[in-house]
Design a protein around this motif. Structure first.
Motif, short mmCIF file in Angstrom:
data_model
loop_
_atom_site.label_atom_id
_atom_site.label_comp_id
_atom_site.label_asym_id
_atom_site.label_seq_id
_atom_site.Cartn_x
_atom_site.Cartn_y
_atom_site.Cartn_z
N THR A 122 48.05 29.42 31.62
CA THR A 122 46.72 29.62 32.21
C THR A 122 45.63 28.76 31.60
OG1 THR A 122 46.17 31.45 30.71
CG2 THR A 122 47.33 32.00 32.75
N MET A 150 43.79 36.62 49.77
CA MET A 150 43.51 35.32 49.15
C MET A 150 43.06 34.30 50.18
SD MET A 150 46.10 32.94 46.90
CE MET A 150 47.16 32.67 48.34
N GLU A 151 43.70 34.29 51.35
CA GLU A 151 43.36 33.32 52.39
C GLU A 151 41.97 33.55 52.97
OE1 GLU A 151 46.57 33.81 55.08
OE2 GLU A 151 47.96 32.51 53.96
N TYR A 161 41.65 36.39 43.55
CA TYR A 161 42.76 36.76 44.43
C TYR A 161 43.99 35.88 44.18
CZ TYR A 161 39.95 40.10 47.03
OH TYR A 161 39.20 41.18 47.38
N LYS A 162 43.77 34.64 43.76
CA LYS A 162 44.90 33.79 43.41
C LYS A 162 45.64 34.36 42.21
CE LYS A 162 43.32 29.28 45.12
NZ LYS A 162 42.88 27.91 44.72
N GLU A 180 35.48 30.48 48.62
CA GLU A 180 35.62 29.77 47.35
C GLU A 180 34.55 30.22 46.35
OE1 GLU A 180 37.78 27.71 46.17
OE2 GLU A 180 39.00 27.27 47.94
N PHE A 190 47.44 37.41 43.35
CA PHE A 190 48.56 37.02 44.20
C PHE A 190 49.77 36.61 43.35
CE2 PHE A 190 50.82 33.58 46.50
CZ PHE A 190 51.32 34.34 47.56
N SER A 191 49.49 35.90 42.25
CA SER A 191 50.59 35.47 41.38
C SER A 191 51.21 36.64 40.64
CB SER A 191 50.07 34.45 40.35
OG SER A 191 49.12 35.05 39.48
N LYS A 245 48.34 38.06 49.92
CA LYS A 245 48.25 36.71 50.47
C LYS A 245 47.14 36.64 51.52
CE LYS A 245 51.03 33.09 52.66
NZ LYS A 245 52.35 32.73 53.20
N LYS A 287 37.93 33.68 45.29
CA LYS A 287 39.25 33.17 45.65
C LYS A 287 40.14 33.02 44.43
CE LYS A 287 39.84 30.38 49.13
NZ LYS A 287 40.83 31.11 49.95
N GLU A 288 39.54 32.63 43.28
CA GLU A 288 40.32 32.49 42.06
C GLU A 288 40.85 33.84 41.58
OE1 GLU A 288 41.21 29.62 40.58
OE2 GLU A 288 40.31 28.71 42.35
N THR A 347 39.88 32.42 35.18
CA THR A 347 39.80 33.63 35.97
C THR A 347 40.62 34.73 35.35
OG1 THR A 347 41.69 32.94 37.27
CG2 THR A 347 39.53 32.28 38.07
#
Length: 500
Positions: free
Chosen positions: A121, A346-347, A315-316, A351, A319-320, A343, A312-313, A229
């Motif tokens: 990270t 995140m979409e 949720y990324k 931003e 998501f991971s 997913k 968005k970061e 993040t």
């Protein structure tokens, strides 16, 4: 950079022989003088907690980087012989490897999991961009943070929190089933209480938000873009919930042990119905734990996304973490469900989003930086990206400039514009005496000039035949240098091997 060569364990320069305040061996020149100075300063401050040493090499040939790190660690004897608190950070460019080698005493704090988190990270984004200096500085700063040290602005980087791992549990008395059930019932109900009372007292963690407010100038908030993040963990800073999860995990561990015993000793479970009931119960517990974990990740992501500048970061990161190996292995139907759910989140996430009102933010091309920030941006020491939302709230995202590692903070005006402008060797180093060089640093903002004298380490023979000069820094670390030494630490191979 210096000409490429293949380094061996015995040929890597042991710069610690010159001074105990040296924590870097950079024979191939990956680090600037200012970066080395910042690293040495930060690591010297935590020397009583951990003896951390950084080695950067272009090539070690075909030797495995992990084996090389362990052998170099023990050859020098990094750390204290009694506490084994040594840590070696070995960078090998041609193998794309970064090795975290830890002594027995240090690996309890700098765990393998934390090393992996630092690498993935914090360090990898810089390394993939070819910015090795910033990646190493960021990694060192994270290690300093874990050992509760102060981080110089020159090493300002990603700060993330990591929870420690579960303690191992064992010792099942198969001859006393009532005692067995007493044990796991105790852990089931006691661990949440222990987690609630002691976990948060041990470490008051801050969730790593994307967009930590550094300061406010003229009603404009400057946001720390160095900070990464959220890691995606649903348990950061949640001591009680973490304790509950540990209690349930230990309960499941004992339950598995019980199934093993009843299988090995059939007389302890004569009924097949009992075994089937136990298996079904076990599956239900696995499903429940996976559901709680992923549901908590989703809820935490939703909460943080409302407070951060970069949803968005968030949720990324979530998501991971969803549909992770634990879930996919124990309850794959839940993993697929939460994977698809996160997913979509995140979409759809923007931003940049205003932390104050939640409106989408766009770059503010009309924003004018202050004189100091304008200069810091011009010399590429720092980067500033202004944003404005529809309601007029202004935020400036602060990050590392392309020349970040070449500057330090001016003690007079506070600007991050102090840069080395001249370096003159006064006395060359040889095999008998150290040398000296004079460096001149000038602040690009206020003109403050600082001149300092730096000791050049004396040359050292590293061939095996010259035992009189080089055996002094062997694995026993019994060298007697007028400058400094390691303390005879040892590593059994603990740490983490990172490849990018």
């Amino acid at each position: 950079m210096m000409a490429q060569k293949e380094w061996t364990v015995k040929s890597v320069p042991n710069t610690r022989l010159e001074s105990n305040d040296i924590h870097v061996s950079d024979p191939d020149g990956y680090l600037s003088d200012s970066a080395e100075m910042n690293i040495n300063s930060a690591l010297s401050a935590i020397r009583d907690k951990a003896d951390v040493f950084v080695v950067t090499l272009n090539s070690i040939g075909k030797v495995d980087s992990k084996r090389f790190a362990t052998e170099l660690f023990n050859y020098w004897g990094i750390g204290n012989a009694e506490s084994d608190n040594g840590v070696l950070l070995l960078f090998v460019e041609d193998q794309h490897a970064l090795e975290f080698e830890t002594g027995y005493g240090a690996e309890g704090i700098l765990t393998d999991a934390k090393c992996e988190q630092i690498f993935r990270t914090v360090v990898v984004p810089f390394f993939k961009a070819g910015d090795y200096e910033s990646g190493l500085c960021a990694g060192v700063a994270e290690i300093v943070n874990i050992f509760d040290g102060e981080i110089p602005l020159g090493l300002k980087s990603a700060l993330s929190s990591s929870d420690g791992g579960d303690d191992g549990i064992g010792g099942l008395n198969e001859e006393n089933m009532s005692g067995f059930f007493t044990f796991f019932c105790f852990f089931l109900f006691a661990m949440p209480v222990i987690g609630l009372v002691f976990w948060n007292k041990k470490r008051k963690q801050k969730t790593g938000l994307a967009g930590y407010q550094l300061k406010t100038e003229d009603n404009v908030s400057y946001i720390d873009g160095f900070k990464p993040t959220w890691s995606g963990s649903p348990w950061e800073g949640k001591g009680c919930l973490g304790g509950i999860l540990i209690g349930l995990s230990i309960f499941v561990f004992f339950f598995i042990a019980y199934l093993f015993i009843t299988t090995k000793y059939p007389e302890m479970a004569e009924r097949k119905q009992f075994n089937w009931s136990a298996i079904i119960t076990l599956l239900l517990y696995f499903t429940w734990i996976c559901f709680i974990q992923n549901r908590r990740t989703l809820k935490t992501a939703d909460d943080l996304a409302k407070k951060t500048m970069q949803p968005k970061e968030i949720y990324k990161a979530a998501f991971s973490n969803t549909g992770n190996k634990l879930t996919m292995g124990l309850a794959p139907w839940l993993g697929v469900f939460f994977y698809n759910k996160m997913k979509k989140r995140m979409e759809k996430a923007p931003e940049f989003c205003c932390p104050t009102c939640g409106q989408t933010m766009t770059k503010d091309e009309s924003f004018h930086l202050s004189e100091v920030h304008e200069l810091e941006s011009k010399v590429e020491a720092l980067s500033f990206t202004p944003y404005r939302c529809l309601h007029g709230h202004e935020f400036v995202l602060t990050g590392m400039g392309k020349q970040f590692g070449k500057f330090t903070t001016c003690q007079k005006c506070g600007a991050y514009t102090m840069k080395k402008t001249k370096s003159e060797t006064i006395k060359e180093a040889d095999y008998s005496h150290s040398g000296e060089k004079v460096e001149t640093c000038v602040c690009q903002h206020c003109g403050e000039t600082i001149t300092k004298t730096i000791v050049i380490p004396k040359l050292v023979h590293y061939s095996s035949s010259s035992s009189s000069s080089s055996s002094s820094h062997g694995s026993s670390s019994s060298h007697h240098s007028s400058g400094g030494s390691f303390g005879g630490g040892h590593s059994g191979g603990g740490g983490y091997s990172g490849k990018w």
